[in-house]
Write an enzyme that holds these catalytic residues in place. Structure first.
Site, PDB file in Angstrom:
ATOM      1  N   TYR A   1      -0.679   8.455  -2.005  1.00 17.47           N
ATOM      2  CA  TYR A   1      -0.703   8.267  -3.456  1.00 17.47           C
ATOM      3  C   TYR A   1      -1.852   9.067  -4.088  1.00 17.47           C
ATOM      4  CZ  TYR A   1       2.364   4.046  -3.783  1.00 17.47           C
ATOM      5  OH  TYR A   1       3.407   3.155  -3.785  1.00 17.47           O
ATOM      6  N   GLY A   2      -2.911   9.236  -3.322  1.00 15.19           N
ATOM      7  CA  GLY A   2      -4.177   9.740  -3.876  1.00 15.19           C
ATOM      8  C   GLY A   2      -4.136  11.148  -4.429  1.00 15.19           C
TER       9      GLY A   2
ATOM     10  N   CYS B   1      -4.478  -1.332  -1.947  1.00 13.31           N
ATOM     11  CA  CYS B   1      -4.612   0.107  -2.159  1.00 13.31           C
ATOM     12  C   CYS B   1      -5.572   0.311  -3.320  1.00 13.31           C
ATOM     13  CB  CYS B   1      -3.235   0.681  -2.503  1.00 13.31           C
ATOM     14  SG  CYS B   1      -3.242   2.431  -2.901  1.00 13.31           S
ATOM     15  N   ASN B   2      -6.692   0.939  -3.066  1.00  9.29           N
ATOM     16  CA  ASN B   2      -7.661   1.186  -4.145  1.00  9.29           C
ATOM     17  C   ASN B   2      -7.068   2.082  -5.217  1.00  9.29           C
ATOM     18  OD1 ASN B   2     -10.707   0.359  -3.237  1.00  9.29           O
ATOM     19  ND2 ASN B   2      -9.426   0.844  -1.490  1.00  9.29           N
ATOM     20  N   THR B   3      -6.280   3.058  -4.782  1.00 14.17           N
ATOM     21  CA  THR B   3      -5.734   4.034  -5.725  1.00 14.17           C
ATOM     22  C   THR B   3      -4.767   3.345  -6.693  1.00 14.17           C
ATOM     23  OG1 THR B   3      -5.873   5.612  -3.911  1.00 14.17           O
ATOM     24  CG2 THR B   3      -4.659   6.310  -5.859  1.00 14.17           C
TER      25      THR B   3
ATOM     26  N   CYS C   1     -11.050   3.290   0.264  1.00 11.62           N
ATOM     27  CA  CYS C   1      -9.609   3.466   0.474  1.00 11.62           C
ATOM     28  C   CYS C   1      -9.271   2.612   1.684  1.00 11.62           C
ATOM     29  CB  CYS C   1      -9.288   4.929   0.750  1.00 11.62           C
ATOM     30  SG  CYS C   1      -7.633   5.213   1.436  1.00 11.62           S
ATOM     31  N   THR C   2      -8.162   1.886   1.587  1.00  9.77           N
ATOM     32  CA  THR C   2      -7.866   0.902   2.639  1.00  9.77           C
ATOM     33  C   THR C   2      -7.431   1.547   3.958  1.00  9.77           C
ATOM     34  OG1 THR C   2      -5.627   0.657   1.750  1.00  9.77           O
ATOM     35  CG2 THR C   2      -7.307  -0.924   1.009  1.00  9.77           C
ATOM     36  N   HIS C   3      -7.127   2.832   3.939  1.00  6.61           N
ATOM     37  CA  HIS C   3      -6.850   3.522   5.209  1.00  6.61           C
ATOM     38  C   HIS C   3      -8.129   3.732   6.030  1.00  6.61           C
ATOM     39  CE1 HIS C   3      -2.953   4.512   3.411  1.00  6.61           C
ATOM     40  NE2 HIS C   3      -2.561   5.013   4.571  1.00  6.61           N
TER      41      HIS C   3
ATOM     42  N   ASP D   1       0.881  -1.175   0.000  1.00  2.77           N
ATOM     43  CA  ASP D   1       0.000   0.000   0.000  1.00  2.77           C
ATOM     44  C   ASP D   1       0.915   1.220   0.000  1.00  2.77           C
ATOM     45  OD1 ASP D   1      -2.300   1.665   0.275  1.00  2.77           O
ATOM     46  OD2 ASP D   1      -2.039   1.735   2.436  1.00  2.77           O
ATOM     47  N   SER D   2       0.320   2.378  -0.223  1.00  2.00           N
ATOM     48  CA  SER D   2       1.082   3.619  -0.122  1.00  2.00           C
ATOM     49  C   SER D   2       1.591   3.816   1.306  1.00  2.00           C
ATOM     50  CB  SER D   2       0.182   4.796  -0.481  1.00  2.00           C
ATOM     51  OG  SER D   2      -0.924   4.836   0.411  1.00  2.00           O
TER      52      SER D   2
ATOM     53  N   GLU E   1      -2.228   7.838   8.949  1.00  2.00           N
ATOM     54  CA  GLU E   1      -0.758   7.750   8.947  1.00  2.00           C
ATOM     55  C   GLU E   1      -0.164   8.389  10.201  1.00  2.00           C
ATOM     56  OE1 GLU E   1       1.494   6.281   6.818  1.00  2.00           O
ATOM     57  OE2 GLU E   1      -0.193   5.359   5.776  1.00  2.00           O
TER      58      GLU E   1
HETATM   59  N1  DGL Z   1      -4.778   3.262   0.963  1.00  2.00           N
HETATM   60  C1  DGL Z   1      -4.816   3.711  -0.376  1.00  2.00           C
HETATM   61  C2  DGL Z   1      -6.116   3.446  -1.050  1.00  2.00           C
HETATM   62  O1  DGL Z   1      -6.737   2.459  -0.752  1.00  2.00           O
HETATM   63  C3  DGL Z   1      -4.144   4.965  -0.782  1.00  2.00           C
HETATM   64  C4  DGL Z   1      -4.235   6.156   0.080  1.00  2.00           C
HETATM   65  C5  DGL Z   1      -3.318   7.233  -0.413  1.00  2.00           C
HETATM   66  O2  DGL Z   1      -2.120   7.026  -0.308  1.00  2.00           O
HETATM   67  O3  DGL Z   1      -3.805   8.249  -0.901  1.00  2.00           O
HETATM   68  O4  DGL Z   1      -6.543   4.166  -1.918  1.00  2.00           O
END
Ligand code: DGL
Length: 267
Positions: free
Chosen positions: A45-46, A76-78, A187-189, A13-14, A155
């Protein structure tokens, strides 16, 4: 060449958000060994351009593959939305499990006919989510919203309290005003903020994510490929970060409740 069934599963993941996916995988397939890398030097990443997300995804997936994983979960969805095709083209010998927001189950659950999808700015503005919604919406209104600032909260290990409400309030209020009764965490966060989100939106809104579906997909691929680990006892997780190892170790403990060492790597 058939991968070694006792090799670890790779997850990236990011940042540390993908640990919400690891939790589901560890609960469903506990015997598996996991090698996880958080690209913390590049989180979030987003907000980054697609080319950069692709380059980073290839770099961290490459690290996992060089370190002998049998399958890679893009937690990570992104990165899944932007880079999964490039990952498969770059590493044709490797199986990848990608994520997508749980739009299909949400459409099946809504009673008001209004679903909200909360995701990163890059996922929300991308074609993949638009196509997914067009495919599954079936007359239901599906609204997408960018969860600006939410990844940064996780984070930093901030999972609740006023600081969190100040960020999520303005994001969630428009959805509540629209009578949304299912909210997809895309988003996995975000599952680490689930309690704060659920408290904010109230019991009339169901809050769902894709973690369990990804774990089921991973299990199914391992079963069909005869790649399930043979061990009878639980496996463990090795954690790597491209960022600061001490910061990551501290926040991993805060968000998972488990003390687990994180090793820095330059990738
Ligand atoms: N956890 C990631 C996701 O599922 C990315 C979050 C990010 O870094 O912006 O999209």
């Amino acid at each position: 060449m058939t991968p070694d069934r006792n090799a670890p599963i790779g997850i990236f993941d990011s940042g540390i958000g993908g640990l919400s996916v690891w939790r589901e995988i560890a609960a469903m397939i506990p015997a598996e060994q996991v090698r996880y890398i958080a690209d913390s030097a590049f989180v979030p990443y987003g907000v980054r351009p697609p080319e950069e997300i692709r380059a980073r995804s290839i770099a961290v997936a490459g690290f996992l593959i060089e370190h002998g994983v049998k399958l890679v979960v893009v937690a990570c969805n992104t990165a899944s939305a932007v880079a999964i095709d490039e990952l498969r083209a770059t590493f044709p010998q490797m199986q990848f499990v990608g994520l997508e927001p749980a739009v299909k189950p949400a459409v099946g659950m809504t009673m008001t006919g209004r679903v909200g999808v909360l995701a990163t700015p890059r996922t929300v503005s991308g074609d993949r989510l638009r196509v997914l919604i067009e495919h599954w919406s079936d007359g239901v209104q599906v609204h997408t919203i960018a969860g600006n600032g939410m990844v940064e909260l996780v984070e930093a290990g901030a999972l609740g309290g006023e600081e969190v409400d100040r960020v999520i309030g303005p994001i969630l209020d428009p959805l509540l005003a629209q009578d949304t009764d299912v909210l997809v965490l895309g988003c996995t966060h975000y599952p680490f903020l689930r309690d704060a989100i659920q408290t904010y939106v109230g019991t009339g809104v169901r809050v769902i994510d894709s973690g369990n579906a990804v774990a089921r997909r991973t299990l199914s691929l391992l079963q069909h490929g005869h790649m399930l680990h043979e061990r009878g006892k639980p496996g463990s997780i090795e954690l790597f970060t491209t960022g600061d190892a001490n910061d990551a170790t501290r926040v991993v403990e805060l968000i998972t409740g488990r003390a687990m060492p994180v090793t820095h790597v330059d990738v």
